[in-house]
Motif scaffolding. Structure first.
Motif, short mmCIF file in Angstrom:
data_model
loop_
_atom_site.label_atom_id
_atom_site.label_comp_id
_atom_site.label_asym_id
_atom_site.label_seq_id
_atom_site.Cartn_x
_atom_site.Cartn_y
_atom_site.Cartn_z
N LEU A 256 15.23 41.67 -34.34
CA LEU A 256 14.36 42.64 -33.67
C LEU A 256 15.03 43.22 -32.43
O LEU A 256 14.91 44.42 -32.15
N PHE A 257 15.73 42.39 -31.69
CA PHE A 257 16.43 42.88 -30.50
C PHE A 257 17.54 43.86 -30.88
O PHE A 257 17.68 44.92 -30.26
N ILE A 258 18.30 43.51 -31.90
CA ILE A 258 19.39 44.39 -32.32
C ILE A 258 18.84 45.72 -32.84
O ILE A 258 19.34 46.80 -32.50
N ALA A 259 17.80 45.64 -33.68
CA ALA A 259 17.20 46.86 -34.23
C ALA A 259 16.61 47.72 -33.12
O ALA A 259 16.71 48.96 -33.16
N ALA A 260 15.99 47.09 -32.12
CA ALA A 260 15.39 47.84 -31.02
C ALA A 260 16.46 48.53 -30.17
O ALA A 260 16.27 49.66 -29.71
N ILE A 261 17.58 47.86 -29.97
CA ILE A 261 18.68 48.48 -29.22
C ILE A 261 19.17 49.73 -29.95
O ILE A 261 19.37 50.80 -29.34
N ILE A 262 19.35 49.61 -31.26
CA ILE A 262 19.81 50.76 -32.04
C ILE A 262 18.77 51.87 -32.03
O ILE A 262 19.09 53.05 -31.86
N GLU A 263 17.49 51.49 -32.21
CA GLU A 263 16.43 52.50 -32.27
C GLU A 263 16.25 53.22 -30.94
O GLU A 263 15.95 54.42 -30.92
N ALA A 264 16.42 52.51 -29.84
CA ALA A 264 16.19 53.11 -28.53
C ALA A 264 17.39 53.90 -28.02
O ALA A 264 17.23 54.96 -27.40
N TYR A 265 18.60 53.39 -28.30
CA TYR A 265 19.79 53.98 -27.69
C TYR A 265 20.60 54.87 -28.65
O TYR A 265 21.30 55.78 -28.20
N ILE A 266 20.52 54.59 -29.95
CA ILE A 266 21.40 55.29 -30.89
C ILE A 266 20.64 56.27 -31.78
O ILE A 266 21.07 57.42 -31.95
N THR A 267 19.51 55.84 -32.34
CA THR A 267 18.77 56.69 -33.29
C THR A 267 18.41 58.06 -32.71
O THR A 267 18.63 59.08 -33.37
N PRO A 268 17.87 58.15 -31.48
CA PRO A 268 17.55 59.48 -30.95
C PRO A 268 18.77 60.39 -30.84
O PRO A 268 18.68 61.60 -31.10
N ARG A 269 19.90 59.83 -30.50
CA ARG A 269 21.12 60.64 -30.38
C ARG A 269 21.63 61.07 -31.75
O ARG A 269 22.22 62.15 -31.89
N VAL A 270 21.42 60.22 -32.75
CA VAL A 270 21.78 60.60 -34.12
C VAL A 270 20.92 61.78 -34.56
O VAL A 270 21.41 62.74 -35.18
N ILE A 271 19.64 61.73 -34.23
CA ILE A 271 18.73 62.82 -34.60
C ILE A 271 19.16 64.13 -33.95
O ILE A 271 19.26 65.17 -34.61
N VAL A 272 19.43 64.08 -32.65
CA VAL A 272 19.85 65.28 -31.93
C VAL A 272 21.17 65.81 -32.48
O VAL A 272 21.36 67.02 -32.66
#
Length: 278
Positions: A256-272
């Motif tokens: 959960l911690f690893i997934a949350a790090i990716i979702e908070a820090y990486i996923t939004p930038r991937v979308i943009v």
């Protein structure tokens, strides 16, 4: 029609519970076993010691791991191996929930008024500007961990009192919503690859973790319906609880911690980035 459907759902649910209760009754009150063994006695302190022992155990005999490396190499795989059937049930329920959500979204009366793709692109530009705000990613990380963690914890606790059924209901709702949103995305004509990348960036870790956590909760709740021969209810439940805590601490929480790090820090930038390249 919706009222009739709800009524039938309640009837089916009650029928399943009755079958499980009958199964539990046959398991616990087997005459030969009652005559051949002592009935479990409540010993809170002893039970807590046993639970802690099986949290660290590398096998069913309660052999405690000597260090964290052995715990991860032997104890964790041993507990995960017991989830074969619960995993199959969990995956089947999640797939069914996803498909039902998608089918539900095809109904015109439940369609969302999504914006045109140009408006969506403007929203992505706003998202890119929002990411520049200080601490927004840290706040998102904490919220994601808290949200996912409390749902899985609640599902596990409620599974104890519902033969694991509530765990399936709570977590499968997420996949039903995903199926519904996918249907809306398709109907709006948005690019599927964009949605897939946005979800799977962190979903490749988060989804398996949710499946494992739900399967462990399901096993914990349903363990008393199918006891191993010669095993008491108390011992079976204690070992199952030890396995559940072990998986929760050693697999689910780090995941959960690893997934949350990716979702908070990486996923939004991937979308943009994807919207910018499109």
């Amino acid at each position: 029609p919706s009222g009739i459907g709800a009524l039938w759902a309640i009837i089916i649910g009650m029928f399943v519970v009755v079958l499980l209760l009958l199964r539990v009754g046959n398991t616990i009150f087997n005459r030969e076993e009652l005559l051949g063994r002592q009935i479990d006695q409540l010993n809170l302190r002893g039970s807590l010691r046993k639970i802690w022992r099986y949290v660290r155990a590398t096998n069913d005999n309660g052999t405690v791991a000597s260090n964290i490396i052995q715990w991860y190499r032997q104890a964790i795989p041993h507990s995960l191996a017991k989830l074969k059937m619960p995993l199959m049930v969990t995956i089947g329920v999640f797939i069914a929930a996803f498909m039902l959500g998608y089918i539900f979204g095809q109904d015109p009366q439940y369609r969302l008024p999504l914006p045109e793709q140009t408006s969506l692109e403007n929203s992505m530009t706003t998202l890119g500007q929002f990411l520049e705000v200080a601490n927004v990613e840290e706040q998102a990380f904490l919220f994601i961990v808290w949200q996912n963690g409390r749902i899985l914890l609640a599902a596990t606790i409620l599974a104890i009192f519902s033969f694991g059924v509530v765990a399936l209901v709570l977590t499968s709702a997420t996949f039903a919503i995903l199926g519904y949103l996918l249907s809306q995305w398709v109907l709006a004509g948005y690019p599927i690859g964009f949605l897939g990348a946005a979800l799977l960036t962190h979903g490749v870790i988060e989804i398996p973790i949710i499946i494992i956590a739900t399967a462990a909760a399901l096993r914990l709740g349903a363990v008393i319906t199918h006891l191993p021969k010669g095993t008491s209810v108390g011992h079976a439940w204690i070992t199952a609880l030890g396995d559940t805590i072990k998986i929760g601490v050693g697999v689910v929480l780090p995941g959960l911690f690893i997934a949350a790090i990716i979702e908070a820090y990486i996923t939004p930038r991937v979308i943009v980035a994807l919207m910018g390249s499109g």
